[in-house]
Design an enzyme around this catalytic site. Structure first.
Site, PDB file in Angstrom:
ATOM      1  N   GLU A  91       1.098  -4.247  29.617  1.00 21.20           N
ATOM      2  CA  GLU A  91       0.468  -4.697  30.918  1.00 21.20           C
ATOM      3  C   GLU A  91       1.377  -4.308  32.132  1.00 21.20           C
ATOM      4  O   GLU A  91       2.502  -4.272  31.924  1.00 21.20           O
ATOM      5  CB  GLU A  91       0.204  -6.250  30.947  1.00 21.20           C
ATOM      6  CG  GLU A  91      -1.012  -6.623  30.236  1.00 21.20           C
ATOM      7  CD  GLU A  91      -1.318  -7.874  30.526  1.00 21.20           C
ATOM      8  OE1 GLU A  91      -2.538  -8.262  30.421  1.00 21.20           O
ATOM      9  OE2 GLU A  91      -0.444  -8.824  30.889  1.00 21.20           O
ATOM     10  N   CYS A 118       9.442 -16.564  24.647  1.00 19.04           N
ATOM     11  CA  CYS A 118       8.894 -15.141  25.107  1.00 19.04           C
ATOM     12  C   CYS A 118       7.533 -14.900  24.103  1.00 19.04           C
ATOM     13  O   CYS A 118       7.947 -14.650  22.737  1.00 19.04           O
ATOM     14  CB  CYS A 118       9.673 -14.431  25.335  1.00 19.04           C
ATOM     15  SG  CYS A 118       8.956 -12.670  25.740  1.00 19.04           S
ATOM     16  N   GLU A 164      12.465  -5.192  26.211  1.00 15.70           N
ATOM     17  CA  GLU A 164      13.725  -4.986  26.486  1.00 15.70           C
ATOM     18  C   GLU A 164      14.164  -3.596  26.994  1.00 15.70           C
ATOM     19  O   GLU A 164      14.428  -2.687  26.206  1.00 15.70           O
ATOM     20  CB  GLU A 164      14.467  -5.560  25.570  1.00 15.70           C
ATOM     21  CG  GLU A 164      16.086  -5.341  25.868  1.00 15.70           C
ATOM     22  CD  GLU A 164      16.741  -5.718  26.959  1.00 15.70           C
ATOM     23  OE1 GLU A 164      16.387  -6.879  27.454  1.00 15.70           O
ATOM     24  OE2 GLU A 164      17.248  -5.140  27.792  1.00 15.70           O
ATOM     25  N   SER A 217      18.607 -12.215  32.181  1.00 12.72           N
ATOM     26  CA  SER A 217      17.937 -13.411  31.531  1.00 12.72           C
ATOM     27  C   SER A 217      18.990 -14.209  30.965  1.00 12.72           C
ATOM     28  O   SER A 217      19.338 -14.054  29.743  1.00 12.72           O
ATOM     29  CB  SER A 217      16.915 -12.938  30.639  1.00 12.72           C
ATOM     30  OG  SER A 217      16.039 -12.111  31.395  1.00 12.72           O
ATOM     31  N   HIS A 219      19.544 -18.042  30.730  1.00 16.17           N
ATOM     32  CA  HIS A 219      18.779 -19.278  29.960  1.00 16.17           C
ATOM     33  C   HIS A 219      19.562 -20.271  29.473  1.00 16.17           C
ATOM     34  O   HIS A 219      18.826 -21.379  28.927  1.00 16.17           O
ATOM     35  CB  HIS A 219      17.829 -18.683  28.925  1.00 16.17           C
ATOM     36  CG  HIS A 219      16.693 -17.428  29.427  1.00 16.17           C
ATOM     37  ND1 HIS A 219      16.029 -17.760  30.359  1.00 16.17           N
ATOM     38  CD2 HIS A 219      16.476 -16.268  29.086  1.00 16.17           C
ATOM     39  CE1 HIS A 219      15.339 -16.690  30.931  1.00 16.17           C
ATOM     40  NE2 HIS A 219      15.803 -15.682  29.788  1.00 16.17           N
ATOM     41  N   ASN A 295       6.192 -20.546  31.087  1.00 11.54           N
ATOM     42  CA  ASN A 295       4.770 -20.364  30.807  1.00 11.54           C
ATOM     43  C   ASN A 295       4.613 -20.535  29.337  1.00 11.54           C
ATOM     44  O   ASN A 295       4.813 -19.781  28.493  1.00 11.54           O
ATOM     45  CB  ASN A 295       4.249 -19.059  31.153  1.00 11.54           C
ATOM     46  CG  ASN A 295       4.277 -18.774  32.628  1.00 11.54           C
ATOM     47  OD1 ASN A 295       3.739 -19.481  33.493  1.00 11.54           O
ATOM     48  ND2 ASN A 295       4.890 -17.786  33.115  1.00 11.54           N
TER      49      ASN A 295
END
Ligand code: SAH
Ligand code: SF4
Length: 372
Positions: A91, A118, A164, A217, A219, A295
């Site tokens: 996408e 993820c 990645e 990232s 986290h 999400n």
């Protein structure tokens, strides 16, 4: 088999043209036709000698990715799903803003890093995209959206789609060079961002080969938690990662690294975690934080942090003098998202069926950066 010219940066195209007995300025002309004008038909490239057009027609193509679907949100966010073969899809998301247009680009079908939160990571790794497949996303989007007046639409690219990017380094770097090239898309280094889960060696390499803006990232504020959330952390650990960030900044087009931090309910979102983060980075890495509301997707078993907790967490960082933004959602009505997108593992059976399912159910809620 014909060579796909989207696979080449200008240097590569020059070398290819030389094999056809053509000089560099011809490669520049060709590169401009392809990337600046979006032309794929050599016959339309009117200022190329007829003999060159003939040679190209026999040896090369300008081949974009087959489009599976296009969804346009009420707010203008546009999401495309492309077929990359063998039941895999990637996408690309376009996010319009008042002062710029951002394209979120994928670098792999699936991802091998396997971050807990993820969906791409949960799907596993299928394959690397080629340079041409990475560039094709920008080539398509820019020329699909460009108005008749010819103004450029996309001036910001973030490598935050599927995959990645630094695990596909060989294909990534020529793609970045094409984005930056004045004869290509002419994007500013500050406005091309590589987002990585933190591959220390590759961050050092990127610093040498093609320094663009860097997002890491993070986290988690400590190795125990980061090892769990981002399994790749077990290799080098946070200290080595932060050192690589500092080294990167010596060459980077921006004087800070953006740390992305996905807010997971009860996992990494307490004010104590925020204080630990401050102790970790303050005075060590010039940085900004971008807090991403998680999400959710069913297999993760994780939940999004409540809004108040995100605000309290952000406050701790802000109080410590660290610029912090919270991503807001865009394109909710079309399930567009940057960061955890479509894709499929390698099972070659029922590829058509699985693509169909994917068309029907892309499970993600959108996120884009909320700028201060
Ligand atoms: N692999 C790279 C780039 C793609 S992911 C990386 O990890 O940086 C882009 C961003 O989306 C990353 O910051 C990632 O942590 C975030 N992301 C992944 N899954 C998410 C989810 N379920 N909710 C919110 N953000 C997510
Ligand atoms: Fe891969 Fe990034 Fe997803 Fe981690 S967050 S699994 S590195 S795409």
């Amino acid at each position: 088999m014909a060579v796909n010219l989207l696979d080449f940066d200008l240097e590569g195209l020059t070398a290819f043209c030389e094999t056809l007995g053509e000089r560099r300025f011809r490669a520049v002309q060709l590169f401009r036709w392809i990337h600046q004008k979006g032309e794929s038909d050599f016959e339309q490239m009117s200022d190329l000698a007829k003999s060159l057009r003939g040679k190209l027609a026999g040896a090369a193509v300008v081949q974009g990715l087959p489009l599976i679907s296009e969804h346009v949100s009420a707010d203008g966010t546009t999401k495309w799903l492309f077929d990359v073969g063998a039941g895999n899809a990637v996408e690309t998301v376009y996010i319009p803003e008042a002062d710029r247009g951002t394209l979120c680009v994928s670098s792999q079908a699936g991802c091998a890093v396997g971050c807990r939160f993820c969906s791409t990571g949960h799907q596993g790794f299928s394959r690397n995209l080629s340079t041409g497949e990475i560039v094709a996303q920008l080539w398509f989007a820019e020329h699909r959206l460009r108005p008749a007046s010819g103004e450029r639409v996309i001036d910001n690219v973030v490598m935050m789609g599927m995959g990645e990017p630094l695990q596909n380094y060989g294909a990534l770097v020529p793609a970045l060079r094409t984005m930056l090239d004045d004869h290509g898309y002419g994007l500013s280094r500050r406005r091309v961002t590589v987002s990585t889960s933190g591959m220390v060696g590759k961050i050092d390499q990127l610093r040498e080969d093609c320094p663009v803006a860097l997002a890491v990232s993070l986290h988690a504020p400590n190795d125990a938690l980061r090892d769990h959330l981002v399994p790749l952390n077990r290799k080098d650990g946070i200290d080595a990662l932060l050192d690589a960030c500092v080294r990167y900044l010596e060459r980077a087009p921006r004087d800070f690294v953006t740390f992305e931090y996905c807010m997971l309910d009860g996992v990494n979102d307490s004010t104590e975690h925020a204080r630990e983060l401050v102790r970790l980075v303050k005075g060590r890495v010039p940085c900004k934080f971008n807090l991403i509301p998680f999400n959710p997707f069913p297999a993760s078993g994780l939940k999004r942090s409540p809004r108040e907790r995100v605000m309290a967490f952000g406050d701790v960082l802000l109080q410590a003098g660290i610029v912090t933004t919270i991503r807001r959602t865009r394109g909710d009505d079309i399930d567009a998202a940057c960061g955890q997108l479509a894709g499929e593992v390698q099972d070659r059976t029922n590829a058509r069926e699985r693509l169909q399912q994917r068309r029907e159910a892309i499970p993600i809620v959108p996120i884009v950066e909320n700028r201060p």
